[in-house]
Design a protein around this motif. Structure first.
Motif, PDB file in Angstrom:
ATOM      1  N   ASP A  27       0.845  -1.189   0.000  1.00  0.00           N
ATOM      2  CA  ASP A  27       0.000   0.000   0.000  1.00  0.00           C
ATOM      3  C   ASP A  27       0.879   1.236   0.000  1.00  0.00           C
ATOM      4  O   ASP A  27       1.770   1.374   0.830  1.00  0.00           O
ATOM      5  N   LEU A  28       0.631   2.137  -0.927  1.00  0.00           N
ATOM      6  CA  LEU A  28       1.313   3.425  -0.970  1.00  0.00           C
ATOM      7  C   LEU A  28       0.329   4.519  -0.602  1.00  0.00           C
ATOM      8  O   LEU A  28      -0.860   4.429  -0.924  1.00  0.00           O
ATOM      9  N   ARG A  29       0.827   5.548   0.040  1.00  0.00           N
ATOM     10  CA  ARG A  29       0.013   6.736   0.294  1.00  0.00           C
ATOM     11  C   ARG A  29       0.552   7.870  -0.564  1.00  0.00           C
ATOM     12  O   ARG A  29       1.758   8.147  -0.570  1.00  0.00           O
ATOM     13  N   PHE A  30      -0.359   8.526  -1.274  1.00  0.00           N
ATOM     14  CA  PHE A  30       0.003   9.565  -2.236  1.00  0.00           C
ATOM     15  C   PHE A  30      -0.773  10.826  -1.907  1.00  0.00           C
ATOM     16  O   PHE A  30      -1.999  10.851  -1.955  1.00  0.00           O
ATOM     17  N   TRP A  31      -0.034  11.890  -1.536  1.00  0.00           N
ATOM     18  CA  TRP A  31      -0.655  13.195  -1.315  1.00  0.00           C
ATOM     19  C   TRP A  31      -0.687  13.957  -2.632  1.00  0.00           C
ATOM     20  O   TRP A  31       0.322  14.046  -3.341  1.00  0.00           O
ATOM     21  N   SER A  57      -1.197  -1.223  -4.363  1.00  0.00           N
ATOM     22  CA  SER A  57      -2.330  -0.307  -4.267  1.00  0.00           C
ATOM     23  C   SER A  57      -1.857   1.069  -3.825  1.00  0.00           C
ATOM     24  O   SER A  57      -0.833   1.204  -3.152  1.00  0.00           O
ATOM     25  N   VAL A  58      -2.615   2.075  -4.201  1.00  0.00           N
ATOM     26  CA  VAL A  58      -2.263   3.460  -3.891  1.00  0.00           C
ATOM     27  C   VAL A  58      -3.471   4.153  -3.271  1.00  0.00           C
ATOM     28  O   VAL A  58      -4.545   4.196  -3.880  1.00  0.00           O
ATOM     29  N   GLU A  59      -3.285   4.685  -2.073  1.00  0.00           N
ATOM     30  CA  GLU A  59      -4.317   5.489  -1.442  1.00  0.00           C
ATOM     31  C   GLU A  59      -4.079   6.949  -1.800  1.00  0.00           C
ATOM     32  O   GLU A  59      -3.023   7.515  -1.502  1.00  0.00           O
ATOM     33  N   ILE A  60      -5.047   7.562  -2.462  1.00  0.00           N
ATOM     34  CA  ILE A  60      -4.913   8.954  -2.895  1.00  0.00           C
ATOM     35  C   ILE A  60      -5.502   9.855  -1.820  1.00  0.00           C
ATOM     36  O   ILE A  60      -6.675   9.746  -1.469  1.00  0.00           O
ATOM     37  N   ILE A  61      -4.674  10.768  -1.319  1.00  0.00           N
ATOM     38  CA  ILE A  61      -5.075  11.647  -0.217  1.00  0.00           C
ATOM     39  C   ILE A  61      -4.984  13.101  -0.682  1.00  0.00           C
ATOM     40  O   ILE A  61      -3.892  13.636  -0.875  1.00  0.00           O
ATOM     41  N   PRO A  62      -6.122  13.763  -0.907  1.00  0.00           N
ATOM     42  CA  PRO A  62      -6.079  15.166  -1.333  1.00  0.00           C
ATOM     43  C   PRO A  62      -5.656  16.084  -0.195  1.00  0.00           C
ATOM     44  O   PRO A  62      -6.092  15.923   0.947  1.00  0.00           O
ATOM     45  N   ASP A 319      10.234   8.542   4.338  1.00  0.00           N
ATOM     46  CA  ASP A 319       9.449   7.527   5.043  1.00  0.00           C
ATOM     47  C   ASP A 319       8.836   6.523   4.068  1.00  0.00           C
ATOM     48  O   ASP A 319       8.070   5.653   4.475  1.00  0.00           O
ATOM     49  N   ALA A 320       9.161   6.649   2.796  1.00  0.00           N
ATOM     50  CA  ALA A 320       8.493   5.863   1.764  1.00  0.00           C
ATOM     51  C   ALA A 320       8.953   4.412   1.735  1.00  0.00           C
ATOM     52  O   ALA A 320      10.062   4.079   2.152  1.00  0.00           O
ATOM     53  N   ASP A 321       8.077   3.553   1.210  1.00  0.00           N
ATOM     54  CA  ASP A 321       8.493   2.243   0.721  1.00  0.00           C
ATOM     55  C   ASP A 321       9.161   2.549  -0.618  1.00  0.00           C
ATOM     56  O   ASP A 321       8.498   2.702  -1.641  1.00  0.00           O
ATOM     57  N   THR A 322      10.468   2.692  -0.586  1.00  0.00           N
ATOM     58  CA  THR A 322      11.185   3.339  -1.683  1.00  0.00           C
ATOM     59  C   THR A 322      10.949   2.687  -3.031  1.00  0.00           C
ATOM     60  O   THR A 322      10.610   3.356  -4.013  1.00  0.00           O
ATOM     61  N   GLN A 323      11.140   1.392  -3.107  1.00  0.00           N
ATOM     62  CA  GLN A 323      11.035   0.729  -4.401  1.00  0.00           C
ATOM     63  C   GLN A 323       9.625   0.845  -4.972  1.00  0.00           C
ATOM     64  O   GLN A 323       9.444   1.143  -6.152  1.00  0.00           O
ATOM     65  N   ALA A 324       8.614   0.639  -4.143  1.00  0.00           N
ATOM     66  CA  ALA A 324       7.237   0.744  -4.619  1.00  0.00           C
ATOM     67  C   ALA A 324       6.913   2.181  -5.023  1.00  0.00           C
ATOM     68  O   ALA A 324       6.232   2.416  -6.036  1.00  0.00           O
ATOM     69  N   ALA A 325       7.395   3.152  -4.243  1.00  0.00           N
ATOM     70  CA  ALA A 325       7.164   4.563  -4.584  1.00  0.00           C
ATOM     71  C   ALA A 325       7.821   4.911  -5.915  1.00  0.00           C
ATOM     72  O   ALA A 325       7.240   5.629  -6.744  1.00  0.00           O
ATOM     73  N   GLN A 326       9.035   4.417  -6.118  1.00  0.00           N
ATOM     74  CA  GLN A 326       9.719   4.661  -7.387  1.00  0.00           C
ATOM     75  C   GLN A 326       8.934   4.066  -8.550  1.00  0.00           C
ATOM     76  O   GLN A 326       8.796   4.686  -9.603  1.00  0.00           O
ATOM     77  N   GLU A 327       8.402   2.861  -8.347  1.00  0.00           N
ATOM     78  CA  GLU A 327       7.617   2.229  -9.413  1.00  0.00           C
ATOM     79  C   GLU A 327       6.385   3.063  -9.754  1.00  0.00           C
ATOM     80  O   GLU A 327       6.028   3.212 -10.925  1.00  0.00           O
TER      81      GLU A 327
END
Length: 449
Positions: A27-31, A57-62, A319-327
């Motif tokens: 799970d990724l969190r994306f602002w 999966s990506v949680e989109i947070i406005p 604080d990211a899950d680096t590899q998943a965030a990069q993907e």
């Protein structure tokens, strides 16, 4: 060392999480500051496509843009930053210096995608000692919007220099039927601040350096102020800002204005709330067909010129899950890039021009994306290929005060003080001479810290 430790810890955590069970989707969190419903829907589409392709999966947070700085600082202190943040230029270097951004992760993404596929100006503004603090996503450059039909009929060069603009004013200024320019003169409007910064950047004039406020070079500032007074004198009287410049240009009463690209769909009669009035048909594309744009222009002390730009970036956090965030960032800038740009094509120029195999892929694709509100059409149908090319190439010379020396925050404070606006207006109104204006501006800027 921190980067290696982070990757090792992430790998070990991954193995521990797997245990004897099947692999779980990450799970990724994306602002994101793109919080309007239709724009969130586009981002949800990218997230869904990305999860289908990768299982992540990506949680989109406005997040409202004005709250972004406070939210990020608080989350950093709590060790609870999201994995990826879509953010404006002003946060790139401060966040990298504060430890919020994983600059090595961003640099690796750019290297993987190919630095040569990005607009160099946008990359440069995120660069520090050869490392990119964030990945440039999209942006726009301020433009000189001008009546190409009138320029052609008068045998004039395109308004790419102070000299060419003044020459055009000499031939085309014929008030009240037609004004040579509509400059910004309302000192308490941010529009005047943006236009002035563009004009001063064009002549290489900047108020800040690596050590803080330097004041302006007197020669460069003098040339820029004299030019600005000339275009203001070729404008209608009064306190002018974006509203009057658009109205006069749309009525066919202005040869040149400076505006953002958000005017492009309106020019073509695609927005009922701001119709062209040059003829009796508010949906007409006549004015668009007579218009061309210049994004980079120059003054006598800066032949290379500059374009004032607003750039947005993907920041991968520490604080990211680096590899998943990069993907996710790679996907959004590659397979999903056309959807990324389609969120608002008129204000999201493709900073990544294409791929190594097809260097123009995204520019060409972007030009076919529909723009408009009440009616829609692609820019490639509204404007000639040369105009579409000019719109995007401004990102090559994209500039803002203070970015290249890590002083954007200080430069923004100077802009917001409206000191430059006030003394420029006094000079325009013949209340002070240019030498006094230059001296007063530099004197006041010395007080900013």
């Amino acid at each position: 060392m921190f980067r290696k430790q982070k990757l090792l810890m992430g790998t070990l955590a991954g193995f521990m999480a797997m245990g004897m069970s099947s692999v779980q989707a990450e799970d990724l969190r994306f602002w994101t500051t793109e919080e309007q419903p239709e724009r969130l829907a586009k981002q949800a589409q990218i997230a869904a496509d990305f999860e289908k392709a990768t299982g992540i999966s990506v949680e989109i947070i406005p997040v409202t843009e004005k709250d972004l700085g406070t939210r990020a600082t608080a989350a950093y202190a709590a060790g609870d930053l999201p994995d990826v943040i879509y953010h404006p230029l002003q946060y790139v270097l401060p966040w990298s210096e504060a430890g919020i951004l994983d600059i090595e992760a961003a640099s690796e993404v750019i290297d993987m995608l190919g630095a040569s596929t990005f607009a160099p100006g946008a990359l440069q503004m995120a660069s520090s000692e050869g490392i990119y603090a964030a990945v440039p996503v999209d942006g726009w450059t301020q433009m000189i919007v001008y009546r190409k039909d009138l320029f052609d009929a008068a045998g004039l060069e395109a308004p790419t220099t102070y000299k060419a603009i003044l020459a055009a004013i000499e031939k085309l200024h014929n008030p009240p039927e037609q004004f040579g320019f509509v400059a910004a003169t309302k000192i308490d409007e941010n529009f005047m601040s943006q236009v002035l910064e563009h004009v001063l950047l064009a002549n290489g004039a900047t108020p800040v350096g690596e050590d803080g406020v330097t004041g302006f070079d007197e020669k460069k500032l003098t040339e820029a102020l004299e030019f600005y007074k000339a275009i203001a004198k070729a404008s209608p009287p009064g306190d002018l800002y974006w509203k009057q410049s658009r109205e006069l240009y749309f009525a066919g009463k202005a040869a040149m204005i400076i505006w953002s690209p958000f005017i492009l769909d309106e020019l073509a009669g695609l927005r009922d709330s701001a119709p062209p009035t040059i003829n009796g048909d508010p949906t007409s594309g006549e004015l668009a067909s007579k218009t061309d744009v210049v994004t980079t222009f120059s003054g006598p002390s800066n032949p290379a010129g500059a374009a004032w730009a607003d750039i947005r970036y993907f920041g991968i956090t520490n604080d990211a899950d680096t590899q998943a965030a990069q993907e996710f960032v790679e996907y959004s800038m590659n397979e999903g890039y056309m959807t990324t740009l389609s969120i608002a094509p008129e204000g999201k120029f493709p900073i990544r021009r294409g791929t190594p195999e097809n260097p123009k892929e995204f520019v060409e694709g972007w030009s076919t994306l529909p723009v408009g509100v009440d009616r829609k059409a692609p820019l490639s149908e509204l404007y000639p290929e040369e105009t579409v090319a000019a719109i995007t190439t401004g990102l090559d010379t994209a500039r803002r005060w203070g970015v290249d020396v890590g002083q954007l925050a200080l430069a923004s404070k100077i802009v917001n003080s409206q000191v430059i606006n006030r003394y420029t207006r006094q000079f325009i109104d013949d209340e002070i001479d240019v030498a006094t204006a230059v001296a007063k501006i530099n004197e006041e800027l010395a007080k900013v810290d």
